[in-house]
Write a protein that holds these residues in place. Structure first.
Motif, short mmCIF file in Angstrom:
data_model
loop_
_atom_site.label_atom_id
_atom_site.label_comp_id
_atom_site.label_asym_id
_atom_site.label_seq_id
_atom_site.Cartn_x
_atom_site.Cartn_y
_atom_site.Cartn_z
N GLY A 16 0.77 -1.25 -0.03
CA GLY A 16 0.09 0.15 0.04
C GLY A 16 0.69 1.16 0.02
N THR A 17 0.40 2.59 -0.45
CA THR A 17 1.07 3.54 -0.50
C THR A 17 0.26 4.94 -0.51
OG1 THR A 17 2.73 4.75 -1.86
CG2 THR A 17 1.11 3.37 -3.19
N VAL A 18 0.78 5.86 0.13
CA VAL A 18 0.13 7.06 0.02
C VAL A 18 1.08 8.50 -0.17
CG1 VAL A 18 -0.01 7.67 2.50
CG2 VAL A 18 -1.77 8.64 0.92
N GLN A 19 0.65 9.49 -0.63
CA GLN A 19 1.71 10.45 -0.64
C GLN A 19 1.11 11.83 -0.01
OE1 GLN A 19 2.80 11.07 -4.91
NE2 GLN A 19 1.83 9.10 -5.06
N LEU A 20 2.07 12.70 0.57
CA LEU A 20 1.74 13.90 1.28
C LEU A 20 2.38 15.13 0.33
CD1 LEU A 20 0.25 15.22 3.68
CD2 LEU A 20 2.33 15.00 4.78
N GLU A 21 1.65 15.69 -0.24
CA GLU A 21 2.27 16.88 -0.99
C GLU A 21 2.59 18.08 -0.07
OE1 GLU A 21 0.77 17.83 -4.79
OE2 GLU A 21 -0.37 15.88 -4.94
N THR A 22 3.86 18.44 0.21
CA THR A 22 4.18 19.31 1.17
C THR A 22 4.49 20.51 0.77
OG1 THR A 22 6.44 18.79 1.38
CG2 THR A 22 4.97 17.45 3.02
N ARG A 23 4.90 20.73 -0.35
CA ARG A 23 5.23 21.96 -1.09
C ARG A 23 4.19 22.67 -2.01
NH1 ARG A 23 10.88 24.22 -2.30
NH2 ARG A 23 10.38 26.18 -3.54
N ARG B 282 -0.48 24.26 4.93
CA ARG B 282 -1.32 23.19 4.30
C ARG B 282 -0.41 22.16 3.52
NH1 ARG B 282 -4.50 22.03 -0.49
NH2 ARG B 282 -3.39 23.84 -1.59
N CYS B 283 -1.22 20.87 3.29
CA CYS B 283 -0.28 19.83 2.57
C CYS B 283 -1.83 19.15 2.00
CB CYS B 283 0.36 18.98 3.44
SG CYS B 283 -0.41 18.34 4.88
N GLU B 284 -1.30 18.05 1.15
CA GLU B 284 -2.42 17.46 0.32
C GLU B 284 -2.06 15.98 0.32
OE1 GLU B 284 -3.15 19.02 -3.65
OE2 GLU B 284 -3.36 20.94 -2.87
N VAL B 285 -3.19 15.23 0.42
CA VAL B 285 -3.10 13.66 0.45
C VAL B 285 -3.24 13.20 -1.33
CG1 VAL B 285 -4.07 11.50 0.81
CG2 VAL B 285 -4.20 13.29 2.77
N SER B 286 -2.38 12.53 -1.72
CA SER B 286 -2.43 12.28 -2.98
C SER B 286 -2.32 10.55 -3.11
CB SER B 286 -1.16 12.89 -3.63
OG SER B 286 -1.25 12.36 -5.12
N LYS B 287 -2.98 10.24 -3.95
CA LYS B 287 -2.74 8.62 -4.43
C LYS B 287 -2.85 7.49 -3.40
CE LYS B 287 -2.27 9.79 -8.70
NZ LYS B 287 -3.28 11.06 -8.68
N ARG C 157 1.94 16.82 10.77
CA ARG C 157 2.28 17.59 11.67
C ARG C 157 3.70 17.87 12.26
NH1 ARG C 157 -1.66 13.64 13.76
NH2 ARG C 157 -3.79 14.85 14.18
N ALA C 158 4.62 16.69 12.04
CA ALA C 158 6.15 17.08 12.11
C ALA C 158 6.76 18.15 11.12
CB ALA C 158 6.79 15.72 12.10
N ARG C 159 5.89 18.26 10.21
CA ARG C 159 6.46 19.63 9.25
C ARG C 159 5.50 20.77 9.57
NH1 ARG C 159 7.49 14.88 7.35
NH2 ARG C 159 9.24 14.70 5.64
N GLY C 160 5.08 20.73 10.76
CA GLY C 160 4.24 22.26 10.93
C GLY C 160 3.04 22.31 10.42
N LYS C 161 2.53 21.23 9.56
CA LYS C 161 1.45 21.76 8.82
C LYS C 161 0.12 21.52 9.97
CE LYS C 161 3.53 21.72 5.08
NZ LYS C 161 3.88 22.88 4.18
#
Length: 183
Positions: free
Chosen positions: A84-91, A99-104, A129-133
């Motif tokens: 399984g996999t998921v991505q977090l777009e942070t930039r 803000r960040c976005e969940v992807s795929k 959270r660790a990235r301050g989002k």
């Protein structure tokens, strides 16, 4: 009466992929993508998804963003194989540093209904959270099982866009639901 035996379900670990691990898991990530689309997952691709196109998606679109630090790629690993996999777009744009976005989000069909997607999302939120989002957004096919999962994790529906994308079989348009969660 024949005796039934159940096989133990292998433990699944959620890990971030970077560096050499990206290439090491490329085949499994590609297999997850192909199998998920073939099973009807609405994650931007049409059936049948060519395995070479799946590999290109990872090597040309995702891996460079991970290497630049613009995206977090998480994998659910059973044994040595990503399932399984998921991505977090942070930039995101300069006016959205919070803000960040969940992807795929995708779990191989043979490994579904075991809590893997939930574990991936919970780990993803920890990375955010660790990235301050403080805000996560996502979109999902309206009425899809993933929408129920996201709601159970505290995501709130922001709105629905009708006729947003083609179903994976390319025959009909479906609506997309945008959701968010404050961290």
């Amino acid at each position: 009466m024949p005796e039934t035996t159940s096989r133990p379900v292998p433990e699944v670990s959620i890990i971030p992929l970077s560096g050499d691990a990206l290439e090491a898991h490329l085949d499994a990530l590609s297999a997850i993508l192909v199998a998920s689309v073939d099973a009807g997952a609405a994650i931007s691709f049409l059936q049948p998804l060519d395995p070479l196109a799946a590999r290109a998606f990872w090597t040309e679109n995702v891996f460079p963003q991970v290497r630049r630090g613009n995206r977090v790629l998480l994998a659910a690993v059973s044994g040595d194989t990503a399932v399984g996999t998921v991505q977090l777009e942070t930039r995101l744009p300069p006016n959205q540093p919070h803000r960040c976005e969940v992807s795929k989000m995708a779990v191989h069909p043979h490994h579904r209904r075991r809590g893997i997607a939930r574990s991936l999302m919970q780990a993803l939120e920890g990375h955010a959270r660790a990235r301050g989002k403080t805000l996560i957004t996502l979109d999902t096919k309206t009425g899809d099982a993933a929408q129920s999962l996201y709601a159970s994790l505290g995501y709130t529906e922001a709105g629905i866009v009708p006729g947003f994308a083609l179903d994976p079989d390319g025959k009909r348009l479906h609506s997309t639901t945008y959701m968010y969660k404050a961290l």
